[in-house]
Scaffold this motif. Structure first.
Motif: not given
Length: 364
Positions: A266-268, A273-279, A295-304
């Motif tokens: 949850v902390i992560l 989420g804050f980083i993605d919103l800022a990006l 780019l954002l979808i690629s970042i989310v996949i990496v984050e998952l």
């Protein structure tokens, strides 16, 4: 009478402590987390999402909260997809499904081989993933094929059980008697599935115990499973209590891992989420919608993937403990001489301090 499943808990805790913390090696933790990641396991953390808000008075969903750049990206993507011919789309879908099927097979084989890698790492207190993987590729393939056969058998049984439902539904008997038949058949099916789950769980337990026997007695996997079953017939009381104890121990460990994992994840999620919103707000000013959301979808996949690996790190100490518990039980119950890194350490059996070798010598 001494129950081995209880006697070896302290030994499993001690071995886990030595293995993970004496000395603490972050490289070892990452290697083990990678092994656990491929193996999978019962642990996992599902985070539910919130549904979007709807304007019920208008009769259509309110999508005003969705950024215009995202809707533009979806529209552009839909336009490109619509330009493809049906044949091209069909080929693309088939190739995509084949790719998924191939990835599942590869990961399944890697996971089965990693079962042997994990045991060898815990026994030797030395994690050498590549070396052990090459060493046990053959046994890993045997384990994978066996599990696939069992999975197909399970699916076949479920499919056969579904036939009466299909028959009743095809009869279109919507009267009270038809509904009662379907409800009765449903509860009977649940009972059968529970029995099947227990049976396949027992088979899985035999397979897990056969893995170290196959490794350290240099025998085939099926032969090792047969040896475990023979020992079960000779000393079935210990293994029955072992299964009950493992269920209780597994639930306890799962609760502990779940609480710790939920807090950390949850902390992560909040941080990411804050980083993605800022990006999003930063990149939205300099990139087009298509490039931005790609780019954002690629970042989310990496984050998952990162979150999955973090989940594996959280599960890893608990997986190590459960595996050490199984190995320690096997040493006493099966009386196998596993070349454990601490084989000369004392182990508590029935309130007395004995070495493992002494505990495995049958009484006169």
């Amino acid at each position: 009478m001494s129950w081995y499943v209880i006697d070896v808990i302290d030994k499993a805790v001690e071995r886990t402590r030595i293995f993970l913390f004496e000395p603490f090696d972050i490289t070892k933790w990452f290697k083990l987390a990678l092994i656990v990641f491929f193996i999978g396991g019962s642990g996992g953390f599902n985070n539910g999402g919130n549904a979007g808000s709807y304007d019920t008075s208008a009769g259509e969903p309110d999508i005003s909260w969705i950024p215009d750049s995202f809707t533009d990206f979806i529209s552009s993507l839909s336009h490109h997809i619509s330009t493809f011919s049906e044949t091209t789309m069909l080929i693309a879908v088939v190739l995509f499904l084949l790719l998924i099927f191939l990835v599942v097979i590869i990961f399944g084989y890697i996971g089965s081989t990693m079962e042997f890698v994990l045991v060898e790492s815990l026994v030797s207190n030395d994690v050498r993933a590549r070396e052990y993987f090459k060493k046990y590729m053959g046994k890993g393939l045997s384990l994978y094929i066996l599990r696939m056969i069992l999975l197909l058998v399970f699916i076949l049984i479920i499919a056969i059980m579904s036939l009466p439902f299909i028959f009743l539904i095809s009869e279109s008997n919507s009267g009270p008697s038809g509904i009662l038949e379907i409800i009765g058949l449903f509860f009977v099916s649940i009972g059968i599935i529970m029995v099947l789950a227990i049976v396949f769980g027992i088979i899985g337990s035999f397979i897990n115990m056969a893995i170290p026997i196959s490794m350290y007695q240099d025998s085939g996997l099926l032969s090792a499973i047969g040896s475990v079953f023979s020992q079960f017939k000779a000393d079935w009381k210990q293994i029955i209590i072992y299964w009950i104890g493992r269920v209780i121990l597994g639930i306890t460990v799962a609760i502990m891992a779940g609480i710790i994992g939920l807090i950390i994840l949850v902390i992560l999620l909040l941080i990411l989420g804050f980083i993605d919103l800022a990006l999003y707000f930063i990149l939205n000013m300099i990139l087009s919608a298509t490039v931005l959301w790609s780019l954002l979808i690629s970042i989310v996949i990496v984050e998952l993937l990162v979150l999955s690996f973090v989940s594996a790190i959280i599960r890893m100490p608990f997986s190590v403990f459960m595996k050490y518990h199984m190995l320690s039980f096997l040493e006493l119950w099966y009386q196998i001489r596993i070349p454990m890194f601490d084989e000369h350490y004392p182990i508590s059996v029935s309130g007395s301090n004995q070495s493992i070798e002494e505990a495995m010598v049958p009484e006169e």
